[in-house]
Design a protein around this motif. Structure first.
Motif, PDB file in Angstrom:
ATOM      1  N   ARG A   9      37.499  40.248  41.453  1.00  0.00           N
ATOM      2  CA  ARG A   9      38.607  39.730  42.241  1.00  0.00           C
ATOM      3  C   ARG A   9      38.052  38.810  43.326  1.00  0.00           C
ATOM      4  O   ARG A   9      36.853  38.804  43.589  1.00  0.00           O
ATOM      5  N   ASP A  10      38.946  38.062  43.971  1.00  0.00           N
ATOM      6  CA  ASP A  10      38.546  37.327  45.157  1.00  0.00           C
ATOM      7  C   ASP A  10      39.142  38.021  46.382  1.00  0.00           C
ATOM      8  O   ASP A  10      39.946  38.948  46.253  1.00  0.00           O
ATOM      9  N   HIS A  13      42.999  38.612  46.597  1.00  0.00           N
ATOM     10  CA  HIS A  13      43.660  39.445  45.583  1.00  0.00           C
ATOM     11  C   HIS A  13      44.268  40.655  46.286  1.00  0.00           C
ATOM     12  O   HIS A  13      43.658  41.219  47.208  1.00  0.00           O
ATOM     13  N   GLU A  20      34.606  42.389  47.181  1.00  0.00           N
ATOM     14  CA  GLU A  20      35.098  41.016  47.247  1.00  0.00           C
ATOM     15  C   GLU A  20      34.610  40.320  48.518  1.00  0.00           C
ATOM     16  O   GLU A  20      34.265  39.138  48.497  1.00  0.00           O
ATOM     17  N   THR A  41      36.753  34.343  38.920  1.00  0.00           N
ATOM     18  CA  THR A  41      37.368  35.639  39.178  1.00  0.00           C
ATOM     19  C   THR A  41      38.677  35.789  38.419  1.00  0.00           C
ATOM     20  O   THR A  41      39.123  34.868  37.720  1.00  0.00           O
ATOM     21  N   ARG A  43      42.882  36.403  38.138  1.00  0.00           N
ATOM     22  CA  ARG A  43      44.010  35.726  38.779  1.00  0.00           C
ATOM     23  C   ARG A  43      45.146  36.720  38.969  1.00  0.00           C
ATOM     24  O   ARG A  43      45.704  37.244  37.999  1.00  0.00           O
ATOM     25  N   GLN A  47      48.731  33.579  42.366  1.00  0.00           N
ATOM     26  CA  GLN A  47      47.535  32.837  42.769  1.00  0.00           C
ATOM     27  C   GLN A  47      47.373  31.578  41.917  1.00  0.00           C
ATOM     28  O   GLN A  47      47.695  31.572  40.725  1.00  0.00           O
ATOM     29  N   ARG A  49      45.400  28.720  39.762  1.00  0.00           N
ATOM     30  CA  ARG A  49      44.262  28.788  38.831  1.00  0.00           C
ATOM     31  C   ARG A  49      43.009  28.146  39.425  1.00  0.00           C
ATOM     32  O   ARG A  49      41.903  28.604  39.166  1.00  0.00           O
ATOM     33  N   ILE A  58      36.991  27.560  43.324  1.00  0.00           N
ATOM     34  CA  ILE A  58      37.440  28.840  42.796  1.00  0.00           C
ATOM     35  C   ILE A  58      38.135  28.616  41.456  1.00  0.00           C
ATOM     36  O   ILE A  58      39.024  27.761  41.340  1.00  0.00           O
ATOM     37  N   ARG A  60      40.223  30.894  38.673  1.00  0.00           N
ATOM     38  CA  ARG A  60      40.849  32.201  38.432  1.00  0.00           C
ATOM     39  C   ARG A  60      41.406  32.247  37.020  1.00  0.00           C
ATOM     40  O   ARG A  60      42.052  31.292  36.573  1.00  0.00           O
ATOM     41  N   VAL A  67      40.047  39.379  32.172  1.00  0.00           N
ATOM     42  CA  VAL A  67      39.151  38.493  32.906  1.00  0.00           C
ATOM     43  C   VAL A  67      37.766  38.465  32.270  1.00  0.00           C
ATOM     44  O   VAL A  67      37.094  37.419  32.266  1.00  0.00           O
TER      45      VAL A  67
END
Length: 368
Positions: A9-10, A13, A20, A41, A43, A47, A49, A58, A60, A67
């Motif tokens: 995740r970022d 998230h 993260e 990461t 999505r 969020q 892409r 980034i 996603r 993922v």
């Protein structure tokens, strides 16, 4: 260098946590050092892409499980694009050596060993799959690559429970605390618990201890800060004196922590326990179980107390409250701040950069 930081995740998230924060702090500082950095990461709904923050691009894609194949496909299409990949293991890694050329420097970043936690979160058959992927599959995949752990107990768990044989380097967590006016300590005992509300954090053990603690300290209060899938269940049985705040902005969170007598962690195990360091930076000691990660973050009898796993958490908290009820409180606060001051994200990122650039690292624990 061209670097990909790959994490489940970022930090934006909804289910983001300490892993993260660690991955993003590394990515941002590597970008500021002049490297070209991608953060790859999952999505979450809503969020974008693609995005760019602090010089980090980034990407996603996919959900909690999809993922993994999506990231491998993304890397396969760019297999010549990166010099270095930080492959962050959140239970299981991304198995990036399967799709990248041998010349790519791949570092498997491990926060903690999840083996027991798979049983807490997953059906039995899927937990067994998780343990296989974390153990034999990862051990074989990364046998020729270097790994990064965040604490000595993570290194020990990787060696003893996963049978990891390759080199493991320690790059610890740092700490960031927003500059806020120092909050006065609450007149009545106040406990704070910070973290994601998930099963293995065992926040219920703290809530179960509250009624007995309030018999001795009637004014005792507890602030629970965080969100997660356990939130609704915990709210359904809140004892008197407990407030669940959900998510709080950093300044509000730090104000609450700074006013507490103690922070409490009932977690089953951590890579480190970033909330312990954040509380220490605000002069607040922590009571935690003597488990992986937390036994590194808490210096027993100096910056907090470690309760034997399986022991009565309420009794451990009561003993700690006795310690900080009088004049000794300020001494504990000073020791906490001194301990936290020895950690910084800049220092950890410098160590990570030296590692990926192939410069010599002194072995062992690099904390204060």
């Amino acid at each position: 260098m061209k670097i990909a930081v790959i994490n489940w995740r970022d930090p934006w998230h909804p289910a983001a946590g300490g892993a993260e924060a660690y991955a993003w702090e590394m990515a941002g500082r590597l970008a500021r050092s002049g490297h070209s950095v991608w953060f790859v990461t999952a999505r979450a709904p809503g969020q974008r892409r693609r995005a760019e923050r602090e010089g980090v691009r980034i990407a996603r894609m996919g959900g909690p499980y999809t993922v993994y194949p999506r990231v491998l496909a993304w890397l396969l299409g760019r297999r010549q694009a990166f010099d270095v990949v930080l492959d962050c293991q959140n239970g299981i890694p991304f198995f990036t050596p399967w799709v990248l050329p041998r010349r790519t420097g791949i570092f498997c970043v491990v926060h903690h060993v999840h083996d027991r936690q798979f049983d807490v979160h997953l059906p039995r058959w899927l937990a067994a799959v998780g343990r296989f992927l974390e153990g034999p599959a990862s051990r074989w995949t990364y046998r020729r690559h270097q790994s990064v752990a965040v604490s000595p107990s993570t290194v020990h768990a990787m060696r003893e429970r996963l049978g990891w044989t390759g080199p493991i380097h320690i790059v610890p967590n740092g700490v960031t605390v927003t500059t806020v006016p120092r909050e006065p300590r609450s007149a009545a005992p106040r406990l704070v618990c910070v973290g994601r509300l998930v099963a293995h954090k065992r926040v219920g053990l703290l809530l179960d201890a509250v009624p007995e603690l309030r018999e001795r300290w009637p004014g005792l209060t507890v602030d629970v800060i965080g969100r997660g899938p356990e939130e609704a269940r915990l709210r359904a049985g809140l004892p008197e004196g407990v407030t669940m705040h959900g998510y709080l902005p950093d300044e509000d969170k730090e104000s609450l922590i700074a006013s507490a007598w103690l922070q409490v962690s009932a977690s089953q195990g951590e890579g480190w326990g970033l909330c312990v360091l954040e509380a220490a930076a605000l002069g607040v000691p922590t009571v935690a179980f003597d488990v992986d990660g937390l036994r590194d973050a808490v210096r027993h009898g100096e910056t907090g107390w470690l309760v034997p796993e399986g022991a009565d958490l309420g009794k451990g908290i009561a003993a700690a409250l006795d310690e900080v009820e009088g004049a000794a409180a300020e001494a504990y606060g000073e020791r906490c701040r001194a301990w936290a001051a020895g950690f910084s994200w800049d220092r950890s990122a410098e160590r990570m950069e030296a590692l990926i650039e192939g410069r010599h690292l002194e072995p062992g624990w690099e904390g204060p």
